[in-house]
Scaffold this active site. Structure first.
Site, PDB file in Angstrom:
ATOM      1  N   ASP A  93      -0.572  -0.767  -1.040  1.00 58.82           N
ATOM      2  CA  ASP A  93       0.430  -1.814  -1.209  1.00 58.82           C
ATOM      3  C   ASP A  93      -0.218  -3.187  -1.024  1.00 58.82           C
ATOM      4  O   ASP A  93       0.452  -4.182  -0.810  1.00 58.82           O
ATOM      5  CB  ASP A  93       1.610  -1.629  -0.253  1.00 58.82           C
ATOM      6  CG  ASP A  93       1.187  -1.570   1.214  1.00 58.82           C
ATOM      7  OD1 ASP A  93       0.004  -1.850   1.517  1.00 58.82           O
ATOM      8  OD2 ASP A  93       2.027  -1.236   2.066  1.00 58.82           O
ATOM      9  N   MET A 109      -2.085   1.637   3.431  1.00 53.76           N
ATOM     10  CA  MET A 109      -0.745   1.042   3.412  1.00 53.76           C
ATOM     11  C   MET A 109      -0.576   0.193   4.671  1.00 53.76           C
ATOM     12  O   MET A 109      -0.951   0.623   5.764  1.00 53.76           O
ATOM     13  CB  MET A 109       0.330   2.129   3.379  1.00 53.76           C
ATOM     14  CG  MET A 109       0.187   3.162   2.276  1.00 53.76           C
ATOM     15  SD  MET A 109       0.570   2.551   0.636  1.00 53.76           S
ATOM     16  CE  MET A 109       2.351   2.543   0.722  1.00 53.76           C
ATOM     17  N   HIS A 110       0.018  -0.994   4.486  1.00 47.52           N
ATOM     18  CA  HIS A 110       0.186  -1.843   5.669  1.00 47.52           C
ATOM     19  C   HIS A 110       1.401  -2.763   5.622  1.00 47.52           C
ATOM     20  O   HIS A 110       1.743  -3.373   6.640  1.00 47.52           O
ATOM     21  CB  HIS A 110      -1.061  -2.715   5.857  1.00 47.52           C
ATOM     22  CG  HIS A 110      -1.163  -3.837   4.867  1.00 47.52           C
ATOM     23  ND1 HIS A 110      -1.610  -3.649   3.593  1.00 47.52           N
ATOM     24  CD2 HIS A 110      -0.845  -5.160   4.973  1.00 47.52           C
ATOM     25  CE1 HIS A 110      -1.584  -4.801   2.944  1.00 47.52           C
ATOM     26  NE2 HIS A 110      -1.118  -5.731   3.746  1.00 47.52           N
ATOM     27  N   ARG A 111       2.076  -2.896   4.491  1.00 51.11           N
ATOM     28  CA  ARG A 111       3.174  -3.856   4.414  1.00 51.11           C
ATOM     29  C   ARG A 111       4.350  -3.404   5.275  1.00 51.11           C
ATOM     30  O   ARG A 111       4.710  -2.225   5.275  1.00 51.11           O
ATOM     31  CB  ARG A 111       3.619  -4.054   2.965  1.00 51.11           C
ATOM     32  CG  ARG A 111       2.595  -4.808   2.144  1.00 51.11           C
ATOM     33  CD  ARG A 111       3.129  -5.244   0.797  1.00 51.11           C
ATOM     34  NE  ARG A 111       2.095  -5.987   0.079  1.00 51.11           N
ATOM     35  CZ  ARG A 111       1.883  -7.292   0.199  1.00 51.11           C
ATOM     36  NH1 ARG A 111       2.655  -7.998   1.009  1.00 51.11           N
ATOM     37  NH2 ARG A 111       0.922  -7.886  -0.472  1.00 51.11           N
TER      38      ARG A 111
END
Length: 376
Positions: free
Chosen positions: A283, A204-206
């Site tokens: 994501d 996850m990085h957004r």
């Protein structure tokens, strides 16, 4: 014909590798590479150049860390002298990151034609910086290379001239096909002590998911509900790790039983981990495409996707919010064997870069003045 190809972030590197090879095989093309430095972390940049057999960039802009506006301004200031020195016939930009839009804008201001790889993708969410970058870059582009039918439909609806649009396929899949055997020979899964289908892979990085305490707590809850069912391998993006540390949650995440935190992986390592995962929770935009080709179930935390073919034909499941209960139910369905069977979309065949090179080679080295007047 001289082409400056711009890269700035991890997905760009994966997509430019086959383009670089295709340009080398075309005597009519002189290709140079410009790295903006948007992803300044070595784990997200250097290792990809090494593994994908990319040469050192001809130019490295070394843009500063900061907001999107700050980075855009920095790129405009630093890319303009490169354009003046090189006088290219084309600037080729990829995807939807800040570097994509900023370099396209700089090129158009200098009267240089722009080719956009992954044109026409739309999520319908104009709150996403990536969506604004896509729309604005497509509006400036003289050649628009499309990966899927939805891209064609979107550009036609927006009134883009049919002569500018080329449905060429997905260049990210070119790299996957080329490096898949090498990734399996690396055997990252086995070296970590796992067997195929023995784990759920997560990344996850957004900003909308990882920059707030509420988002991070939901991510932790997801790991907590999945880990008793299947080992969770969580590859930590530097942004996510910084946010976890900032909110004092990294230790709690590390302590979850039957889960393992991974440092950012190289392209080959992550490809091997993806191919043999029971499912992937993410994501990311690109992972939706890669899992569709690999036929691995993908749970994407987005209310919409700019890559609808991954849902329509592929293995992608859209989950509108970070709801642990929904994730648990979906993973239980997958573990029970009730898996969505996907198929590979049209032209995702490893030849997209070759098609793009052929289109570019067919173009005149002189700009079409009529097109320039329309854009102005």
């Amino acid at each position: 014909m001289k082409i400056l190809t711009v890269v700035g972030a991890r997905p760009n590197f994966i997509k430019v590798a086959p383009l670089h090879q295709a340009f080398l095989s075309c005597p009519a093309i002189e290709s140079k590479l410009v790295h903006t430095g948007q992803h300044y972390d070595a784990s997200l940049s250097d290792v990809f150049f090494q593994q994908l057999n990319l040469p050192e960039p001809d130019y490295h802009l070394n843009i500063s860390e900061g907001s999107q506006s700050q980075q855009t301004a920095d790129i405009l200031l630093k890319f303009e002298p490169v354009l003046a020195a090189e006088k290219p016939d084309w600037v080729l930009v990829i995807g939807d990151v800040t570097s994509t839009f900023a370099c396209a804008l700089s090129a158009k201001q200098a009267g240089i034609r722009v080719a956009h790889v992954e044109a026409g993708l739309r999520s319908g969410d104009d709150q996403m910086p990536e969506e604004r970058n896509r729309i604005l870059t497509d509006a400036m582009a003289d050649l628009l290379f499309v990966t899927e039918q939805a891209g064609l439909d979107n550009l036609r609806q927006e009134g883009v001239s049919a002569g500018k649009i080329h449905f060429v396929g997905n260049v990210m899949i070119d790299s996957l096909i080329r490096f898949r055997t090498q990734a399996n020979q690396l055997n990252t899964v086995g070296k970590m002590g796992f067997m195929p289908n023995d784990y759920v892979l997560m990344t996850m990085h957004r900003p909308s998911n990882v920059d707030t305490l509420a988002g991070l707590l939901r991510i932790l809850n997801i790991v907590e509900v999945i880990a008793p069912r299947k080992t969770v391998l969580f590859s930590l993006h530097p942004r996510t790790k910084r946010s976890l540390i900032k909110h004092g949650l990294l230790e709690r995440l590390s302590a979850i039983a039957n889960s393992k935190l991974l440092e950012p992986q190289g392209y080959l390592e992550f490809l091997n981990l993806m191919e043999h995962a029971t499912a992937i929770i993410t994501d990311s935009g690109g992972i939706q495409e890669e899992t569709t080709y690999l036929n691995v179930p993908c749970l994407t935390f987005r209310s919409s996707t700019e890559r609808p073919v991954t849902v329509k034909l592929g293995t992608n499941h859209l989950l509108a919010d970070l709801d642990p209960e929904t994730v648990q139910l979906t993973v239980d369905e997958i573990l029970a064997g009730r898996i969505k069977t996907g198929q590979i979309p049209p032209l995702w065949d490893g030849l997209a870069a070759r098609r793009m090179a052929e289109v570019l080679c067919s173009q005149s080295t002189k700009p079409d003045t009529k097109v320039s007047r329309v854009i102005e």
